[in-house]
Design a protein around this motif. Structure first.
Motif, short mmCIF file in Angstrom:
data_model
loop_
_atom_site.label_atom_id
_atom_site.label_comp_id
_atom_site.label_asym_id
_atom_site.label_seq_id
_atom_site.Cartn_x
_atom_site.Cartn_y
_atom_site.Cartn_z
N LYS A 150 0.95 -0.99 0.17
CA LYS A 150 -0.14 0.16 0.17
C LYS A 150 0.39 1.26 0.14
CE LYS A 150 -4.28 -1.89 0.64
NZ LYS A 150 -5.59 -2.34 -0.31
N SER A 151 2.11 1.46 -0.42
CA SER A 151 3.13 2.62 -0.24
C SER A 151 2.42 3.81 -1.71
CB SER A 151 4.72 2.12 -0.34
OG SER A 151 4.61 1.48 -2.05
N THR A 152 1.65 2.85 -2.82
CA THR A 152 1.04 4.09 -3.37
C THR A 152 0.38 4.17 -4.00
OG1 THR A 152 1.19 2.24 -5.18
CG2 THR A 152 3.36 3.64 -4.82
N TYR A 153 -0.77 3.74 -2.28
CA TYR A 153 -2.02 3.63 -2.88
C TYR A 153 -2.80 4.79 -2.85
CZ TYR A 153 -7.07 1.54 -1.44
OH TYR A 153 -8.14 0.45 -1.62
N VAL A 154 -3.00 5.99 -3.51
CA VAL A 154 -3.37 7.05 -3.44
C VAL A 154 -5.17 6.94 -4.40
CG1 VAL A 154 -0.56 8.25 -4.61
CG2 VAL A 154 -3.29 7.52 -5.87
N MET A 155 -5.42 8.36 -3.96
CA MET A 155 -7.07 8.55 -3.08
C MET A 155 -7.80 8.21 -4.96
SD MET A 155 -7.42 12.15 -1.45
CE MET A 155 -9.41 10.97 -0.91
N MET A 156 -7.34 8.45 -5.62
CA MET A 156 -7.94 8.17 -6.76
C MET A 156 -8.15 6.25 -6.96
SD MET A 156 -9.67 10.15 -8.65
CE MET A 156 -9.73 11.00 -9.79
N TYR A 157 -6.85 6.14 -7.13
CA TYR A 157 -6.38 4.39 -7.32
C TYR A 157 -7.97 3.43 -6.68
CZ TYR A 157 -5.21 -0.34 -8.34
OH TYR A 157 -5.18 -1.56 -8.39
N ALA A 158 -7.42 4.44 -5.13
CA ALA A 158 -8.17 3.81 -4.53
C ALA A 158 -9.50 3.53 -3.67
CB ALA A 158 -7.91 4.54 -2.64
N ILE A 159 -10.26 4.80 -4.82
CA ILE A 159 -11.90 4.83 -5.31
C ILE A 159 -11.83 4.02 -6.34
CG2 ILE A 159 -13.53 5.96 -6.43
CD1 ILE A 159 -11.99 8.57 -5.50
N TYR A 160 -11.34 3.41 -7.72
CA TYR A 160 -11.30 2.50 -8.45
C TYR A 160 -11.10 1.32 -7.49
CZ TYR A 160 -10.00 -0.35 -12.48
OH TYR A 160 -9.47 -1.13 -12.92
N GLU A 161 -10.52 0.77 -6.59
CA GLU A 161 -10.14 0.05 -6.41
C GLU A 161 -11.43 -0.36 -4.83
OE1 GLU A 161 -6.67 -2.35 -4.15
OE2 GLU A 161 -8.03 -2.05 -2.88
N LYS A 162 -11.74 0.33 -4.11
CA LYS A 162 -12.87 0.08 -3.89
C LYS A 162 -14.20 -0.01 -4.28
CE LYS A 162 -10.71 -0.58 -0.05
NZ LYS A 162 -10.63 -2.17 0.46
#
Lengths: 318, 325
Positions: free
Chosen positions: A267-279
C-alpha cells in the motif's frame, strides 16, 4: 434585438448538462457516502458516518492519505521549481532555447499510461536501461561525482550511489516498498514540469524589460538580486496558478499507479484515485468509494479557494 | 566580451542537455525497443536501431512445427533421408519462412496480436465526438452569456464558474453508477457523455465573444439573420483561433485519457481506446513481446507528438489554455 427567450434556449442545453453531469453526481456521492450501497442491490442501508469513520481510523486509508499527500508534496514543489528553473535558463539563452522547450514539453503530449509502461521497462531489473547505466557508472568518474565523496566531510562509500556500487545491487524501483512511491513521483515530475515551464516562460515574457533595467540601475547588480526583487514578485500570479493546477492534477494521479504498482507494494503507492477505483469499481463497495470521493472533492475545493484567496489578495495590493 | 558570454552560457547548456537526456530517455527506450529483436532487447545490445537484419519468430515456428503427417507428406521431396533428417529440413524451411526483420516483426505483431486498428479508430471516434458535442453545447451558451440580455444570465454564469471547480475525474464514481443504472456502461455513449459539457470551453468562448464588437451582430440582425444562424455563421468564424486552441486542448486530453475508459469499459475489446488496448497488451505479455508492445506504444503516442512537432506554437497555446484565464 433578440427575443428574450433566445437566451434561455441557448443556455438550456448547457445548463441541463451541467446539472446532470456535474452537480447531480456530487449530490449522489454525498448521499451514497452515508450508505453501504453496492451496484446490483435494490436498496441500500443507511449507515450514518460509518464510512467516514473507516476512512479516518483504518490503517489502509491512513496509508492512502499518506501516499497521496506525499505524492502531492513531492511532485508539486519539485515540478514547479524545475519548471521555473528551466524557464529561467531557457529565457537567458542566446540560442537553442526553443529546442529545449520542445524537448521538455514532449512528456506533456504523450499518453501518460504509455510512457508509464515505457518507464517500467527502463527501470526493469534485467532489460532496463537505468540500472544498467548506474552499474556502468560504478568505478568510473561518474561514481566519483555522484557518490558526492568530493564534497568535504561526505564519505563517498556511505552515500546511496557509493553503497549500491559496492554491493553491485540496484533497487527494483517499483517492486521495492522504499522506492516505489519515489519512482512514481519521479515519473509524475518528469511528466508535469514541462507544462509548468511553458507557463513560466509566458510569465517571463510579460515582465517589462524596463523594470529589470531600472532594478539594475538601482543597484540590483547580481542576477540573484534581480530575480529576488523583480522576477519572482512579477511571477507571483503565474506561480499561484501553476501550484494550484499541479496540485489538483497530482491529487488525481492514477495512470502510473494502475499500470505499474496497483497501489503496492504494501500500500505504499495507494493514492486516492486508485483507492476509489479499487474499492468502488473493482470491489463494488460504493459507499466507501463515495466517501473517498467526497473527501477528495474537499481537498480540491480547499486548494482552489486558497488560489482564489491568494489571487485576490495580490490584485488588492498591486 | 562575446567569448566570455558564451563561456557563461555553456554551463546552462550543460544543465539543459542533461535534463533533456532524462526527458528523452523513455522515448528513446520506446522507439529503440520497437526496432529491435527480443533477443537483443533481452541482452541489451544492438544500440538504438538493433543490428540484426532478420530474426526468427519463435511462436510462428512453434505453431507450424512439423508433425508426423507433415513428415510423411514430405517423404517424396526428401528422398533417401530418414525421418529425423526430414524433420530438421522441414524445420529449417519453416524457420526461413518465419524469419523477418525485427521492425516488421514488432509492428506487424502490434497490429495482429490485438485489434490495434480498431482501438485507434475508437480513439478517433471518441475524441472527435467529444469535441464536436462540446462545441455544439458551449458555443450558443457562450454567445448568450456574452451578447444576450436575459434574466438569470448572472445565475448561469455563476453556475459555469462554480462548475469549473469540479474535476470530472473526481466524480467518476457517481457518474459510473448513473450510467450503470441506465444501462449505458460498455457503450460509446459512456465514453463520451461525461465530457459533453465543458464548462471550461463555455468560459473560454464567452471571454472570447466579449471581445467581438456588437456592431457585427447588429449588422447580421439587420440582414434578417436569426440568432441561431448568427451563432454558427457569424460568431463561429470569428472564433476559429480560439476554437483551434480548444480543440487541441480537448483532443490531447481525451486521446490520452486512461482513467475514464478504464472505469466504463470492462472487457469489451471492441470499445477499447488506445491506452486501454496498450494496458491489455501489457497485462498478458511475456518477455518476447516487449518489442511489439513498444511498437504499440509508439503508434499510440506518435500522432500527437508529430502533430506537436509540426505546429508547436499552436499546441503549446492550446495545452496551456487553462493557464491563460
Amino acid at each position: 434585438m433578440a427575443p428574450r427567450s433566445t437566451g434561455y434556449w441557448f443556455t438550456a442545453p448547457a445548463l441541463t448538462l451541467m446539472a446532470i453531469i456535474l452537480l447531480l453526481p456530487v449530490l449522489i456521492a454525498a448521499g451514497l457516502s452515508f450508505t453501504d450501497y453496492s451496484l446490483g442491490n435494490q436498496s441500500a442501508n443507511w449507515v450514518g458516518a460509518e464510512n467516514y469513520e473507516k476512512i479516518v481510523s483504518r490503517s489502509t486509508y491512513q496509508k492512502m492519505f499518506t501516499a497521496s499527500i506525499i505524492y502531492v508534496l513531492v511532485v508539486v514543489p519539485v515540478s514547479v521549481v524545475l519548471g521555473l528553473g528551466a524557464a529561467l535558463l531557457i529565457n537567458s539563452l542566446s540560442f537553442g532555447g526553443d529546442l529545449y522547450k520542445t524537448i521538455f514539453f514532449l512528456p506533456v503530449m504523450a499518453a501518460l499510461l504509455a510512457m508509464a509502461i515505457v518507464w517500467e521497462f527502463a527501470l526493469h531489473n534485467s532489460v532496463g536501461i537505468v540500472n544498467e547505466m548506474f552499474q556502468a557508472g560504478c568505478g568510473t568518474i561518474i561514481e566519483w561525482v555522484f557518490n558526492w565523496g568530493w564534497i568535504p566531510f561526505v564519505d563517498g562509500s556511505q552515500t546511496w550511489y557509493g553503497r549500491n556500487c559496492a554491493s553491485q545491487e540496484f533497487p527494483l524501483w517499483l517492486r521495492d516498498r522504499n522506492y516505489a512511491l519515489a519512482t512514481i513521483c519521479f515519473i509524475g515530475i518528469w511528466q508535469a514540469f514541462g507544462f509548468n515551464m511553458v507557463l513560466y516562460l509566458a510569465g517571463l515574457t510579460s515582465i517589462p524589460r524596463e523594470l529589470l533595467q531600472a532594478a539594475e540601475m538601482d543597484g540590483a547588480k547580481s542576477a540573484w538580486e534581480r530575480f529576488r526583487l523583480v522576477i519572482w514578485p512579477m511571477l507571483g500570479p503565474t506561480t499561484v496558478f501553476v501550484v494550484t493546477i499541479t496540485s489538483i492534477r497530482s491529487f488525481q494521479v492514477f495512470d502510473t499507479i494502475e499500470a505499474l504498482t496497483q497501489g503496492g507494494p504494501s500500500k505504499s503507492t495507494y493514492v486516492m484515485m486508485y483507492a476509489i477505483y479499487e474499492k468502488a469499481i473493482q470491489q463494488n463497495l460504493m459507499g466507501i468509494g463515495a466517501a473517498i470521493t467526497i473527501v477528495f472533492l474537499g481537498f480540491v475545493l480547499v486548494i482552489t479557494f486558497m488560489q482564489r484567496y491568494l489571487v485576490e489578495r495580490r490584485v488588492h495590493y498591486s | 566580451m562575446n567569448r566570455i558570454h558564451y563561456l557563461g552560457e555553456s554551463w546552462k547548456h550543460l544543465i539543459l542537455i542533461l535534463g533533456s537526456m532524462i526527458v528523452i530517455l523513455p522515448f528513446y527506450v520506446m522507439v529503440s525497443f520497437s526496432l529491435k529483436s527480443p533477443g537483443q532487447i533481452e541482452r541489451n545490445e544492438g544500440g538504438f536501431f538493433g543490428t540484426e537484419n532478420s530474426m526468427v519468430d519463435e511462436r510462428c515456428v512453434k505453431l507450424r512445427e512439423p508433425d508426423r503427417n507433415a513428415i510423411a507428406a514430405a517423404r517424396d521431396r526428401f528422398e533417401g533421408l530418414d525421418d529425423t533428417q526430414i524433420y530438421r529440413a522441414l524445420l529449417a524451411e519453416i524457420e526461413t519462412d518465419c524469419s523477418m526483420h525485427p521492425i516488421v516483426y514488432n509492428y506487424s505483431k502490434a497490429f495482429s496480436e490485438a485489434p490495434l486498428l480498431r482501438y485507434l479508430m475508437n480513439g478517433v471516434i471518441v475524441t472527435v465526438s467529444i469535441f464536436v458535442i462540446q462545441v455544439i453545447v458551449a458555443l450558443p451558451c457562450a454567445y448568450a452569456l456574452a451578447k444576450l440580455r436575459f434574466r438569470g444570465r448572472g445565475f448561469v454564469f455563476g453556475m459555469v464558474i462554480f462548475c469549473l471547480l469540479i474535476p470530472v475525474h473526481a466524480i467518476a464514481l457517481p457518474l459510473y453508477i448513473m450510467l450503470a443504472k441506465v444501462g449505458l456502461t460498455n457503450t460509446y455513449a459512456a465514453l463520451i457523455i461525461p465530457w459533453t459539457i465543458s464548462v471550461f470551453g463555455i468560459f473560454l468562448m464567452r471571454q472570447f465573444f466579449m471581445t467581438v464588437p456588437d456592431d457585427l451582430i447588429d449588422a447580421a440582425r439587420m440582414d434578417g439573420m436569426s440568432e441561431f444562424w448568427i451563432v454558427w455563421k457569424v460568431m463561429l468564424p470569428t472564433a476559429i483561433p480560439a476554437l483551434l486552441a480548444f480543440a487541441i486542448f480537448s483532443v490531447v486530453a481525451h486521446w490520452n485519457d486512461y482513467f475514464w475508459p478504464r472505469i466504463v469499459v470492462t472487457g469489451n475489446r471492441d470499445l477499447f481506446t488506445p491506452p486501454l488496448g496498450l494496458r491489455e497488451f501489457k497485462g498478458d505479455a511475456d518477455g518476447s513481446f516487449f518489442g511489439p508492445m513498444m511498437a504499440t506504444a509508439t503508434i499510440i503516442v506518435m500522432p500527437l507528438i508529430v502533430a506537436f512537432l509540426l505546429a508547436q506554437r499552436r499546441f503549446i497555446e492550446g495545452i496551456t489554455l487553462s493557464g491563460m484565464k
